[in-house]
Design an enzyme around this catalytic site. Structure first.
Site, PDB file in Angstrom:
ATOM      1  N   GLY A   1       7.734  -5.225   6.568  1.00 21.82           N
ATOM      2  CA  GLY A   1       6.794  -5.805   5.783  1.00 21.82           C
ATOM      3  C   GLY A   1       6.973  -6.031   4.460  1.00 21.82           C
TER       4      GLY A   1
ATOM      5  NE  ARG B   1      -1.392   0.980  -4.100  1.00 18.60           N
ATOM      6  CZ  ARG B   1      -1.343   2.394  -4.301  1.00 18.60           C
ATOM      7  NH1 ARG B   1      -1.898   3.038  -5.447  1.00 18.60           N
ATOM      8  NH2 ARG B   1      -1.050   3.082  -3.309  1.00 18.60           N
ATOM      9  CB  ILE B   2      -1.382  -3.571   1.026  1.00 26.51           C
ATOM     10  CG1 ILE B   2      -0.305  -2.698   0.166  1.00 26.51           C
ATOM     11  CG2 ILE B   2      -1.027  -4.683   2.008  1.00 26.51           C
ATOM     12  CD1 ILE B   2       0.988  -2.079   0.936  1.00 26.51           C
TER      13      ILE B   2
ATOM     14  CG  HIS C   1       8.903  -0.512   9.122  1.00 26.20           C
ATOM     15  ND1 HIS C   1       8.333   0.862   9.191  1.00 26.20           N
ATOM     16  CD2 HIS C   1       8.016  -0.852   7.674  1.00 26.20           C
ATOM     17  CE1 HIS C   1       7.796   1.160   8.015  1.00 26.20           C
ATOM     18  NE2 HIS C   1       7.593   0.346   7.136  1.00 26.20           N
TER      19      HIS C   1
ATOM     20  CB  THR D   1     -14.919   6.196  -0.591  1.00 28.31           C
ATOM     21  OG1 THR D   1     -13.602   5.553  -0.769  1.00 28.31           O
ATOM     22  CG2 THR D   1     -14.887   7.684  -0.442  1.00 28.31           C
TER      23      THR D   1
ATOM     24  NE  ARG E   1       4.695   4.880   7.022  1.00 30.28           N
ATOM     25  CZ  ARG E   1       5.062   3.948   5.888  1.00 30.28           C
ATOM     26  NH1 ARG E   1       4.904   2.752   6.098  1.00 30.28           N
ATOM     27  NH2 ARG E   1       5.386   4.081   4.721  1.00 30.28           N
TER      28      ARG E   1
ATOM     29  CD  GLU F   1       8.697   2.226  12.189  1.00 30.51           C
ATOM     30  OE1 GLU F   1       9.410   2.369  11.310  1.00 30.51           O
ATOM     31  OE2 GLU F   1       7.561   1.787  12.192  1.00 30.51           O
TER      32      GLU F   1
HETATM   33  P1  NAP Z   1      -3.718   2.323  -0.856  1.00 30.37           P
HETATM   34  O1  NAP Z   1      -3.969   1.450  -2.185  1.00 30.37           O
HETATM   35  O2  NAP Z   1      -3.748   3.823  -1.152  1.00 30.37           O
HETATM   36  O3  NAP Z   1      -4.710   1.926  -0.019  1.00 30.37           O
HETATM   37  C1  NAP Z   1      -5.108   2.761   1.151  1.00 30.37           C
HETATM   38  C2  NAP Z   1      -6.278   2.501   1.916  1.00 30.37           C
HETATM   39  O4  NAP Z   1      -6.619   3.102   2.977  1.00 30.37           O
HETATM   40  C3  NAP Z   1      -7.521   2.948   0.863  1.00 30.37           C
HETATM   41  O5  NAP Z   1      -8.502   1.772   1.007  1.00 30.37           O
HETATM   42  C4  NAP Z   1      -8.239   4.116   1.469  1.00 30.37           C
HETATM   43  O6  NAP Z   1      -9.469   4.074   1.104  1.00 30.37           O
HETATM   44  C5  NAP Z   1      -7.939   3.879   3.326  1.00 30.37           C
HETATM   45  N1  NAP Z   1      -7.858   5.063   3.741  1.00 30.37           N
HETATM   46  C6  NAP Z   1      -7.000   6.175   3.678  1.00 30.37           C
HETATM   47  N2  NAP Z   1      -7.222   6.905   4.663  1.00 30.37           N
HETATM   48  C7  NAP Z   1      -8.006   6.667   5.348  1.00 30.37           C
HETATM   49  C8  NAP Z   1      -8.685   6.955   6.437  1.00 30.37           C
HETATM   50  N3  NAP Z   1      -8.471   8.331   6.916  1.00 30.37           N
HETATM   51  N4  NAP Z   1      -9.630   6.242   7.117  1.00 30.37           N
HETATM   52  C9  NAP Z   1      -9.815   5.029   6.791  1.00 30.37           C
HETATM   53  N5  NAP Z   1      -9.441   4.501   5.624  1.00 30.37           N
HETATM   54  C10 NAP Z   1      -8.455   5.242   5.093  1.00 30.37           C
HETATM   55  O7  NAP Z   1      -2.428   2.139  -0.273  1.00 30.37           O
HETATM   56  P2  NAP Z   1      -1.827   0.538  -0.261  1.00 30.37           P
HETATM   57  O8  NAP Z   1      -0.511   0.555  -1.200  1.00 30.37           O
HETATM   58  O9  NAP Z   1      -2.393  -0.391   0.350  1.00 30.37           O
HETATM   59  O10 NAP Z   1      -0.650   0.884   1.160  1.00 30.37           O
HETATM   60  C11 NAP Z   1      -1.268   1.334   2.302  1.00 30.37           C
HETATM   61  C12 NAP Z   1      -0.235   1.824   3.216  1.00 30.37           C
HETATM   62  O11 NAP Z   1       0.489   0.471   3.867  1.00 30.37           O
HETATM   63  C13 NAP Z   1       1.036   2.345   2.958  1.00 30.37           C
HETATM   64  O12 NAP Z   1       0.716   3.950   2.806  1.00 30.37           O
HETATM   65  C14 NAP Z   1       1.985   2.354   4.074  1.00 30.37           C
HETATM   66  O13 NAP Z   1       1.922   3.433   5.052  1.00 30.37           O
HETATM   67  C15 NAP Z   1       1.624   1.001   4.514  1.00 30.37           C
HETATM   68  N6  NAP Z   1       2.830   0.036   4.155  1.00 30.37           N
HETATM   69  C16 NAP Z   1       3.560  -0.338   5.110  1.00 30.37           C
HETATM   70  C17 NAP Z   1       4.598  -1.407   4.730  1.00 30.37           C
HETATM   71  C18 NAP Z   1       5.234  -1.924   5.877  1.00 30.37           C
HETATM   72  O14 NAP Z   1       6.533  -2.308   5.642  1.00 30.37           O
HETATM   73  N7  NAP Z   1       4.938  -2.179   7.184  1.00 30.37           N
HETATM   74  C19 NAP Z   1       4.717  -1.762   3.596  1.00 30.37           C
HETATM   75  C20 NAP Z   1       3.984  -1.059   2.446  1.00 30.37           C
HETATM   76  C21 NAP Z   1       2.961  -0.220   2.786  1.00 30.37           C
HETATM   77  P3  NAP Z   1     -10.385   5.796   1.213  1.00 30.37           P
HETATM   78  O15 NAP Z   1      -9.549   6.575   0.714  1.00 30.37           O
HETATM   79  O16 NAP Z   1     -11.717   5.129   0.722  1.00 30.37           O
HETATM   80  O17 NAP Z   1     -10.231   5.986   2.639  1.00 30.37           O
HETATM   81  C1  8YV Z   2       9.640   0.168   3.341  1.00 26.20           C
HETATM   82  C2  8YV Z   2       6.957   0.712   3.683  1.00 26.20           C
HETATM   83  O1  8YV Z   2      10.075  -0.267   4.830  1.00 26.20           O
HETATM   84  O2  8YV Z   2       6.459   0.958   1.385  1.00 26.20           O
HETATM   85  C3  8YV Z   2       6.273   1.391   2.596  1.00 26.20           C
HETATM   86  O3  8YV Z   2       5.451   2.369   2.636  1.00 26.20           O
HETATM   87  O4  8YV Z   2       6.635   1.145   4.780  1.00 26.20           O
HETATM   88  C4  8YV Z   2       7.995  -0.332   3.423  1.00 26.20           C
HETATM   89  O5  8YV Z   2       7.893  -0.861   2.171  1.00 26.20           O
HETATM   90  C5  8YV Z   2       9.999   1.656   3.330  1.00 26.20           C
HETATM   91  O6  8YV Z   2       9.502   2.348   2.660  1.00 26.20           O
HETATM   92  C6  8YV Z   2      11.299   1.494   2.499  1.00 26.20           C
HETATM   93  O7  8YV Z   2      11.889   2.406   2.946  1.00 26.20           O
END
Ligand code: NAP
Ligand code: 8YV
Length: 316
Positions: free
Chosen positions: A279, A153-154, A277, A175, A230, A259
């Site tokens: 984002g 999604r992101i 952190h 995949t 992460r 963190e």
């Molecule tokens: P999502 O829609 O589930 O997308 C995850 C992507 O990662 C999918 O394309 C998946 O594809 C891939 N993936 C999963 N495991 C993998 C692996 N072992 N090797 C390679 N690719 C892999 O999740 P999202 O909503 O985009 O969010 C992603 C992540 O962003 C969250 O889980 C969180 O950790 C992080 N995040 C960080 C912040 C921040 O504040 N910095 C905020 C929001 C989210 P496949 O399943 O085909 O591998």
């Molecule tokens: C937030 C995040 O900092 O959504 C996530 O996975 O890493 C961030 O949006 C956090 O989860 C809020 O506690």
């Protein structure tokens, strides 16, 4: 009213909505959790938490009747979903409502690395511009080859928002997706073909330190690593070494291994941009995440289901 344990903070709007339907117990106000849970643990049916705190195993164990866990955040690697599925606990998270903000943060880090934002801002603020003149020219973010690790999604929103920079986009996931970008089944090979590697996978075992020494060195002396996924996804010690020895050019980091600790070595480097952190951390996006966190709890109260379950719990 059912009893809810609140782990970490919540906005006033979240607290007000939750308080209408639940008796709230704040973990932050409980001095001795072991003693408290011995008396009250079996009353707790719902938990509200966040992506940072998750639910520690000893807390989950001390709440034998919990039925729903609502996570404020999309990443839920700090919650043991295997244990929750085994106990029939429904876990929800906050997908999609933060895609745009996290993509904005990614662009912020990318631009800051390419345009030497940190050093240029310091040059202006310190008065050195007036005294010593301008710094060397920075580099353009336009027309770069950008590899996205995790095109979910992101990741897709990041790709969309990057389009104004005319990039060539590559991606690595487990995949192959139906997208117009070149797929790599090997992360190191993709890194070797990139100017920038953007990490936006979930945390957890399958991604633990997958950005290792080989990947970082393949990215190379002019390469830029952006991590908004992460801290666990990148081998932080290898990252520090690669940056210190010039084997990697730049890094823009929103997330870290331990963190809120950030290693001094990273803080000392001019070619590194650091964020604590943040984002998704805007008023607008956090309000949307807060609403969805409470919507999940209220839907569970009414129907026994949640609106946005994590995939592992979707069948419950
Ligand atoms: P999502 O829609 O589930 O997308 C995850 C992507 O990662 C999918 O394309 C998946 O594809 C891939 N993936 C999963 N495991 C993998 C692996 N072992 N090797 C390679 N690719 C892999 O999740 P999202 O909503 O985009 O969010 C992603 C992540 O962003 C969250 O889980 C969180 O950790 C992080 N995040 C960080 C912040 C921040 O504040 N910095 C905020 C929001 C989210 P496949 O399943 O085909 O591998
Ligand atoms: C937030 C995040 O900092 O959504 C996530 O996975 O890493 C961030 O949006 C956090 O989860 C809020 O506690």
């Amino acid at each position: 009213m059912p009893d809810l344990l609140l782990i970490g903070g919540a906005t006033d709007a979240m607290l007000a909505r939750m308080a209408e339907k639940f008796t709230i117990h704040k973990l932050s106000e409980i001095e001795d959790f072991a003693a408290w849970s011995a008396d009250n643990g079996d009353r707790i049916e719902a938990v509200a938490t966040n992506g940072h705190d998750g639910v520690k195993p000893e807390i989950l164990f001390a709440l034998p009747n919990v039925k729903v866990i609502s996570c404020y955040g999309v990443g839920y690697d700090a919650i043991d979903t295997d244990a929750c599925v085994a106990r029939g606990i429904k876990v929800s998270h906050t997908p999609n409502v933060l895609n745009a903000e996290v993509a904005n943060t990614t662009l912020l880090l990318l631009l800051a690395c390419y345009r030497d934002f940190r050093m240029n801002e310091e040059q202006a603020r310190s008065g050195r511009w007036e005294r010593d003149g301008a710094l060397p020219l920075s580099r353009s973010p336009d027309n770069r080859t950008i590899g996205i690790l995790g095109l979910g999604r992101i990741g897709q929103e990041i790709a969309d928002r990057l389009s104004i920079f005319n990039p060539t986009i590559l991606y690595h996931t487990r995949t192959k997706k139906d997208v117009p970008y070149k797929y790599y089944d090997d992360l190191t090979r993709m890194a070797a073909d990139c100017d920038v590697l953007i990490c936006i996978t979930p945390g957890g075992q399958s991604t633990n330190k997958i950005v290792n020494k080989d990947v970082l060195e393949a990215l190379g002396p002019q390469g830029t690593l952006i991590n908004v996924a992460r801290g666990s996804v990148v081998d932080e010690a290898a990252l520090i070494k690669a940056l210190q020895t010039g084997k990697l050019g730049y890094a823009g980091l929103d997330v870290f291994e331990k963190e809120p600790h950030i290693p001094d070595a990273l803080k000392a480097m001019d070619n590194v941009v650091l964020l604590p952190h943040v984002g998704s951390a805007t008023v607008e996006t956090r309000a949307a995440m807060g609403s969805l966190t409470v919507d999940n709890l209220l839907q569970w109260l009414e129907t026994g289901t949640v609106k946005t379950p994590v995939p592992e719990c979707a069948h419950l």
